[in-house]
Design a protein around this motif. Structure first.
Motif, PDB file in Angstrom:
ATOM      1  N   LEU A  44       0.835  -1.211   0.000  1.00  0.00           N
ATOM      2  CA  LEU A  44       0.000   0.000   0.000  1.00  0.00           C
ATOM      3  C   LEU A  44       0.868   1.259   0.000  1.00  0.00           C
ATOM      4  O   LEU A  44       0.543   2.246  -0.667  1.00  0.00           O
ATOM      5  N   TRP A  45       1.978   1.221   0.719  1.00  0.00           N
ATOM      6  CA  TRP A  45       2.895   2.366   0.721  1.00  0.00           C
ATOM      7  C   TRP A  45       3.453   2.594  -0.686  1.00  0.00           C
ATOM      8  O   TRP A  45       3.526   3.729  -1.154  1.00  0.00           O
ATOM      9  N   LEU A  46       3.826   1.497  -1.352  1.00  0.00           N
ATOM     10  CA  LEU A  46       4.323   1.615  -2.724  1.00  0.00           C
ATOM     11  C   LEU A  46       3.248   2.197  -3.639  1.00  0.00           C
ATOM     12  O   LEU A  46       3.525   3.066  -4.466  1.00  0.00           O
ATOM     13  N   LEU A  47       2.014   1.732  -3.488  1.00  0.00           N
ATOM     14  CA  LEU A  47       0.921   2.228  -4.326  1.00  0.00           C
ATOM     15  C   LEU A  47       0.531   3.663  -3.990  1.00  0.00           C
ATOM     16  O   LEU A  47      -0.054   4.351  -4.820  1.00  0.00           O
ATOM     17  N   ALA A  48       0.869   4.119  -2.796  1.00  0.00           N
ATOM     18  CA  ALA A  48       0.592   5.510  -2.426  1.00  0.00           C
ATOM     19  C   ALA A  48       1.384   6.470  -3.316  1.00  0.00           C
ATOM     20  O   ALA A  48       0.982   7.616  -3.510  1.00  0.00           O
ATOM     21  N   ALA A  49       2.492   5.983  -3.880  1.00  0.00           N
ATOM     22  CA  ALA A  49       3.309   6.811  -4.766  1.00  0.00           C
ATOM     23  C   ALA A  49       2.801   6.784  -6.205  1.00  0.00           C
ATOM     24  O   ALA A  49       3.182   7.628  -7.010  1.00  0.00           O
ATOM     25  N   GLY A  50       1.958   5.806  -6.532  1.00  0.00           N
ATOM     26  CA  GLY A  50       1.422   5.727  -7.892  1.00  0.00           C
ATOM     27  C   GLY A  50       1.144   4.297  -8.308  1.00  0.00           C
ATOM     28  O   GLY A  50       1.404   3.347  -7.572  1.00  0.00           O
ATOM     29  N   GLU A  51       0.621   4.152  -9.492  1.00  0.00           N
ATOM     30  CA  GLU A  51       0.245   2.846 -10.018  1.00  0.00           C
ATOM     31  C   GLU A  51       1.466   1.945 -10.232  1.00  0.00           C
ATOM     32  O   GLU A  51       2.539   2.433 -10.582  1.00  0.00           O
ATOM     33  N   MET A  52       1.247   0.639 -10.021  1.00  0.00           N
ATOM     34  CA  MET A  52       2.303  -0.351 -10.273  1.00  0.00           C
ATOM     35  C   MET A  52       1.659  -1.670 -10.643  1.00  0.00           C
ATOM     36  O   MET A  52       0.536  -1.955 -10.218  1.00  0.00           O
ATOM     37  N   ASP A  53       2.393  -2.487 -11.410  1.00  0.00           N
ATOM     38  CA  ASP A  53       1.879  -3.816 -11.706  1.00  0.00           C
ATOM     39  C   ASP A  53       2.474  -4.815 -10.715  1.00  0.00           C
ATOM     40  O   ASP A  53       3.330  -4.466  -9.885  1.00  0.00           O
ATOM     41  N   VAL A  54       2.017  -6.052 -10.777  1.00  0.00           N
ATOM     42  CA  VAL A  54       2.419  -7.078  -9.805  1.00  0.00           C
ATOM     43  C   VAL A  54       3.921  -7.310  -9.836  1.00  0.00           C
ATOM     44  O   VAL A  54       4.563  -7.428  -8.788  1.00  0.00           O
ATOM     45  N   GLN A  70      -1.598 -12.645  -3.965  1.00  0.00           N
ATOM     46  CA  GLN A  70      -2.559 -13.007  -2.916  1.00  0.00           C
ATOM     47  C   GLN A  70      -2.903 -11.809  -2.037  1.00  0.00           C
ATOM     48  O   GLN A  70      -4.069 -11.594  -1.689  1.00  0.00           O
ATOM     49  N   HIS A  71      -1.893 -11.032  -1.671  1.00  0.00           N
ATOM     50  CA  HIS A  71      -2.146  -9.836  -0.861  1.00  0.00           C
ATOM     51  C   HIS A  71      -3.011  -8.835  -1.627  1.00  0.00           C
ATOM     52  O   HIS A  71      -3.941  -8.252  -1.066  1.00  0.00           O
ATOM     53  N   LEU A  72      -2.720  -8.652  -2.905  1.00  0.00           N
ATOM     54  CA  LEU A  72      -3.512  -7.728  -3.710  1.00  0.00           C
ATOM     55  C   LEU A  72      -4.956  -8.203  -3.847  1.00  0.00           C
ATOM     56  O   LEU A  72      -5.882  -7.388  -3.855  1.00  0.00           O
ATOM     57  N   ALA A  73      -5.153  -9.508  -3.927  1.00  0.00           N
ATOM     58  CA  ALA A  73      -6.513 -10.044  -4.006  1.00  0.00           C
ATOM     59  C   ALA A  73      -7.297  -9.706  -2.744  1.00  0.00           C
ATOM     60  O   ALA A  73      -8.464  -9.303  -2.819  1.00  0.00           O
ATOM     61  N   LYS A  74      -6.663  -9.827  -1.587  1.00  0.00           N
ATOM     62  CA  LYS A  74      -7.331  -9.466  -0.329  1.00  0.00           C
ATOM     63  C   LYS A  74      -7.657  -7.979  -0.286  1.00  0.00           C
ATOM     64  O   LYS A  74      -8.746  -7.575   0.133  1.00  0.00           O
ATOM     65  N   LEU A  75      -6.713  -7.171  -0.713  1.00  0.00           N
ATOM     66  CA  LEU A  75      -6.919  -5.724  -0.719  1.00  0.00           C
ATOM     67  C   LEU A  75      -8.002  -5.327  -1.729  1.00  0.00           C
ATOM     68  O   LEU A  75      -8.780  -4.410  -1.480  1.00  0.00           O
ATOM     69  N   ARG A  76      -8.053  -6.028  -2.846  1.00  0.00           N
ATOM     70  CA  ARG A  76      -9.080  -5.768  -3.855  1.00  0.00           C
ATOM     71  C   ARG A  76     -10.463  -6.157  -3.330  1.00  0.00           C
ATOM     72  O   ARG A  76     -11.433  -5.417  -3.511  1.00  0.00           O
ATOM     73  N   LEU A  77     -10.559  -7.314  -2.679  1.00  0.00           N
ATOM     74  CA  LEU A  77     -11.839  -7.747  -2.111  1.00  0.00           C
ATOM     75  C   LEU A  77     -12.358  -6.772  -1.058  1.00  0.00           C
ATOM     76  O   LEU A  77     -13.561  -6.620  -0.876  1.00  0.00           O
ATOM     77  N   ALA A  78     -11.437  -6.124  -0.365  1.00  0.00           N
ATOM     78  CA  ALA A  78     -11.808  -5.151   0.662  1.00  0.00           C
ATOM     79  C   ALA A  78     -12.040  -3.745   0.066  1.00  0.00           C
ATOM     80  O   ALA A  78     -12.282  -2.793   0.799  1.00  0.00           O
ATOM     81  N   ASN A  79     -11.939  -3.649  -1.259  1.00  0.00           N
ATOM     82  CA  ASN A  79     -12.109  -2.373  -1.969  1.00  0.00           C
ATOM     83  C   ASN A  79     -11.096  -1.312  -1.564  1.00  0.00           C
ATOM     84  O   ASN A  79     -11.399  -0.116  -1.556  1.00  0.00           O
ATOM     85  N   LEU A  80      -9.888  -1.748  -1.200  1.00  0.00           N
ATOM     86  CA  LEU A  80      -8.839  -0.795  -0.855  1.00  0.00           C
ATOM     87  C   LEU A  80      -7.969  -0.460  -2.059  1.00  0.00           C
ATOM     88  O   LEU A  80      -7.384   0.625  -2.120  1.00  0.00           O
ATOM     89  N   VAL A  81      -7.858  -1.397  -2.997  1.00  0.00           N
ATOM     90  CA  VAL A  81      -7.125  -1.149  -4.232  1.00  0.00           C
ATOM     91  C   VAL A  81      -8.027  -1.484  -5.412  1.00  0.00           C
ATOM     92  O   VAL A  81      -9.021  -2.196  -5.279  1.00  0.00           O
ATOM     93  N   GLN A  82      -7.653  -0.947  -6.542  1.00  0.00           N
ATOM     94  CA  GLN A  82      -8.362  -1.246  -7.781  1.00  0.00           C
ATOM     95  C   GLN A  82      -7.318  -1.561  -8.841  1.00  0.00           C
ATOM     96  O   GLN A  82      -6.137  -1.275  -8.653  1.00  0.00           O
ATOM     97  N   PHE A  83      -7.752  -2.161  -9.927  1.00  0.00           N
ATOM     98  CA  PHE A  83      -6.811  -2.437 -10.996  1.00  0.00           C
ATOM     99  C   PHE A  83      -7.480  -2.218 -12.348  1.00  0.00           C
ATOM    100  O   PHE A  83      -8.697  -2.182 -12.461  1.00  0.00           O
ATOM    101  N   VAL A  91      -2.583  -3.357 -13.669  1.00  0.00           N
ATOM    102  CA  VAL A  91      -1.946  -2.218 -13.017  1.00  0.00           C
ATOM    103  C   VAL A  91      -2.814  -1.809 -11.825  1.00  0.00           C
ATOM    104  O   VAL A  91      -3.998  -1.530 -11.983  1.00  0.00           O
ATOM    105  N   TYR A  92      -2.212  -1.784 -10.640  1.00  0.00           N
ATOM    106  CA  TYR A  92      -2.934  -1.525  -9.393  1.00  0.00           C
ATOM    107  C   TYR A  92      -2.741  -0.091  -8.929  1.00  0.00           C
ATOM    108  O   TYR A  92      -1.706   0.526  -9.174  1.00  0.00           O
ATOM    109  N   SER A  93      -3.751   0.399  -8.204  1.00  0.00           N
ATOM    110  CA  SER A  93      -3.674   1.721  -7.584  1.00  0.00           C
ATOM    111  C   SER A  93      -4.544   1.705  -6.331  1.00  0.00           C
ATOM    112  O   SER A  93      -5.402   0.833  -6.165  1.00  0.00           O
ATOM    113  N   LEU A  94      -4.304   2.671  -5.450  1.00  0.00           N
ATOM    114  CA  LEU A  94      -5.150   2.822  -4.269  1.00  0.00           C
ATOM    115  C   LEU A  94      -6.517   3.325  -4.711  1.00  0.00           C
ATOM    116  O   LEU A  94      -6.633   4.082  -5.672  1.00  0.00           O
TER     117      LEU A  94
END
Length: 121
Positions: A44-54, A70-83, A91-94
């Motif tokens: 999440l800290w990395l994504l706070a700086a901008g979009e990144m891929d896996v 796996q971590h991104l899947a959990k964050l996506r299910l919780a609606n904390l990140v989008q892709f 490409v993921y972002s907050l």
């Protein structure tokens, strides 16, 4: 003024002046539970700086690509990140600026604890 609308008696100025209800507290607790994993917090800290891929997230975090997915899947299910898809890449972002602020403040708080730098008032 109802209990829900009554401002807090603390000296902290809250952006939302009403007392949080049970649902809000549960949603916030769920976010903190997800942030309690150091790898997820790092992602999440990395994504706070901008979009990144896996691949870039795995390289930057030092975590294995399957673990990052796996971590991104959990964050996506919780609606904390989008892709979004760029060809074969995801490409993921907050999802919002509140999460960015929360992550940055949590790590700033940790920095004070680690370095012994005085707290802000």
């Amino acid at each position: 003024m109802s209990e829900r609308e009554r401002p807090s008696s603390s000296s902290v100025v809250h952006r939302h002046q009403r007392t949080p209800d049970r649902e809000q507290l549960e949603k916030a607790s769920a976010v903190f539970a997800l942030l309690s994993d150091p790898t997820r917090l790092h992602l999440l800290w990395l994504l706070a700086a901008g979009e990144m891929d896996v691949t870039d997230l795995a390289t930057a975090s030092g975590a294995a690509r399957p673990a990052v997915s796996q971590h991104l899947a959990k964050l996506r299910l919780a609606n904390l990140v989008q892709f979004r898809k760029e060809g074969r890449r995801a490409v993921y972002s907050l999802r919002d600026g509140h999460l960015r602020s929360l992550v940055v403040e949590a790590l700033n708080h940790a920095d004070h604890k680690v370095t012994g730098e005085p707290w802000h008032s």
